[in-house]
Design a protein around this motif. Structure first.
Motif, short mmCIF file in Angstrom:
data_model
loop_
_atom_site.label_atom_id
_atom_site.label_comp_id
_atom_site.label_asym_id
_atom_site.label_seq_id
_atom_site.Cartn_x
_atom_site.Cartn_y
_atom_site.Cartn_z
N GLY A 1 -95.83 17.43 5.86
CA GLY A 1 -96.89 18.10 5.11
C GLY A 1 -96.45 18.49 3.72
O GLY A 1 -97.22 18.35 2.75
N LEU A 2 -95.22 18.95 3.58
CA LEU A 2 -94.71 19.33 2.28
C LEU A 2 -94.58 18.11 1.36
O LEU A 2 -94.97 18.16 0.19
CB LEU A 2 -93.37 20.04 2.44
CG LEU A 2 -92.81 20.79 1.25
CD1 LEU A 2 -93.81 21.77 0.67
CD2 LEU A 2 -91.53 21.52 1.65
N VAL A 3 -94.07 17.02 1.91
CA VAL A 3 -93.96 15.78 1.11
C VAL A 3 -95.36 15.33 0.67
O VAL A 3 -95.58 15.02 -0.51
CB VAL A 3 -93.25 14.67 1.91
CG1 VAL A 3 -93.43 13.31 1.25
CG2 VAL A 3 -91.77 14.99 2.06
N SER A 4 -96.30 15.29 1.60
CA SER A 4 -97.66 14.85 1.27
C SER A 4 -98.30 15.73 0.22
O SER A 4 -98.98 15.25 -0.69
CB SER A 4 -98.52 14.82 2.53
OG SER A 4 -98.07 13.84 3.42
N THR A 5 -98.09 17.03 0.31
CA THR A 5 -98.67 17.96 -0.66
C THR A 5 -98.02 17.82 -2.03
O THR A 5 -98.71 17.78 -3.05
CB THR A 5 -98.50 19.41 -0.15
OG1 THR A 5 -99.19 19.53 1.10
CG2 THR A 5 -99.07 20.41 -1.14
N LEU A 6 -96.71 17.72 -2.06
CA LEU A 6 -96.02 17.65 -3.35
C LEU A 6 -96.31 16.36 -4.11
O LEU A 6 -96.30 16.36 -5.34
CB LEU A 6 -94.52 17.82 -3.15
CG LEU A 6 -94.08 19.24 -2.85
CD1 LEU A 6 -92.61 19.28 -2.46
CD2 LEU A 6 -94.34 20.15 -4.05
N THR A 7 -96.58 15.27 -3.40
CA THR A 7 -96.87 14.02 -4.11
C THR A 7 -98.15 14.12 -4.94
O THR A 7 -98.35 13.32 -5.85
CB THR A 7 -96.99 12.83 -3.14
OG1 THR A 7 -98.02 13.09 -2.18
CG2 THR A 7 -95.67 12.55 -2.45
N LYS A 8 -98.97 15.11 -4.66
CA LYS A 8 -100.21 15.29 -5.42
C LYS A 8 -99.98 16.05 -6.72
O LYS A 8 -100.82 16.02 -7.61
CB LYS A 8 -101.24 16.02 -4.57
CG LYS A 8 -101.66 15.22 -3.35
CD LYS A 8 -102.55 16.02 -2.44
CE LYS A 8 -102.84 15.18 -1.20
NZ LYS A 8 -103.17 15.99 -0.06
N VAL A 9 -98.84 16.74 -6.84
CA VAL A 9 -98.61 17.58 -8.02
C VAL A 9 -97.29 17.32 -8.74
O VAL A 9 -97.07 17.85 -9.82
CB VAL A 9 -98.70 19.09 -7.66
CG1 VAL A 9 -100.10 19.45 -7.22
CG2 VAL A 9 -97.68 19.47 -6.59
N VAL A 10 -96.43 16.50 -8.15
CA VAL A 10 -95.12 16.22 -8.74
C VAL A 10 -94.98 14.71 -8.88
O VAL A 10 -95.31 13.96 -7.95
CB VAL A 10 -93.97 16.78 -7.86
CG1 VAL A 10 -92.62 16.44 -8.44
CG2 VAL A 10 -94.11 18.28 -7.69
N ALA A 11 -94.46 14.26 -10.01
CA ALA A 11 -94.37 12.83 -10.27
C ALA A 11 -93.44 12.11 -9.31
O ALA A 11 -93.81 11.09 -8.73
CB ALA A 11 -93.92 12.59 -11.71
N LYS A 12 -92.23 12.61 -9.12
CA LYS A 12 -91.24 11.88 -8.32
C LYS A 12 -90.69 12.78 -7.22
O LYS A 12 -89.85 13.63 -7.46
CB LYS A 12 -90.12 11.39 -9.23
CG LYS A 12 -90.60 10.35 -10.25
CD LYS A 12 -89.58 10.08 -11.31
CE LYS A 12 -88.49 9.20 -10.80
NZ LYS A 12 -87.49 8.88 -11.84
#
Length: 178
Positions: free
Chosen positions: A22-33
């Motif tokens: 869930g954290l990976v999926s969420t962060l990909t929406k707001v962080v480039a890499k």
């Protein structure tokens, strides 16, 4: 160097891997890499969950580069394995803005905290919220003390799998923890 967080748990069955996903999926929406790293794996040949995390993160890091050490390697030479974990993590961190470190699935909290301290990253503690609120709080307090003993720091706690009837009571029980 990337900002990172080490996800750890004091016991199996807490849903730590679901939190990592869930954290990976969420962060990909707001962080480039977004990068992913697993300090410990059973085998370098196949790690389906790491493959899933890498696919969700969009990272071009090959699976082999997102692994620190195997359990067999660790048991044969713990200090060399720790050095390998630090080296492999730094290589991943250089290429990403954020790295999610998925700690071992084994209930080896002290070891995970030691690795987090050596990496210089904070710990996201995942505990089971399916117990009585006082038991959840006790588990968190004991776990946070164990993490601190290894010179790592807990920056957040997730009480996962809370029962609907006790969710608010668990939240109140965990309120005010330092």
């Amino acid at each position: 160097m990337a900002r990172s967080i080490y996800i750890a748990s004091p016991a199996a069955g807490t849903g730590k891997s679901t939190v990592a996903l869930g954290l990976v999926s969420t962060l990909t929406k707001v962080v480039a890499k977004v990068g992913v790293f697993r300090p410990f794996v059973t085998s370098r040949q196949a790690d389906p969950f790491l493959d899933l995390l890498l696919a969700r993160s969009g990272s071009a890091t090959p699976t082999s580069a997102a692994i620190g050490t195997t359990w067999d390697e660790y048991h044969a030479d713990p200090e060399e394995s720790l050095a390998a974990i630090v080296s492999a993590y730094r290589a991943v961190a250089r290429e990403h803005d954020v790295v999610i470190i998925d700690g071992s699935g084994n209930p080896e909290l002290a070891l995970n905290a030691r690795v987090a301290a050596n990496l210089g990253v904070p710990v996201l503690l995942v505990v089971s919220g399916a117990a009585a609120p006082e038991e959840v709080r006790s588990s968190v307090e004991v776990s946070m003390a164990e993490i601190a003993t290894e010179h790592a720091r807990t920056v957040a706690v997730v009480a996962n799998k809370c029962l609907p009837a006790t969710r608010d009571a668990v939240a109140r029980a965990l309120g005010g923890l330092d």
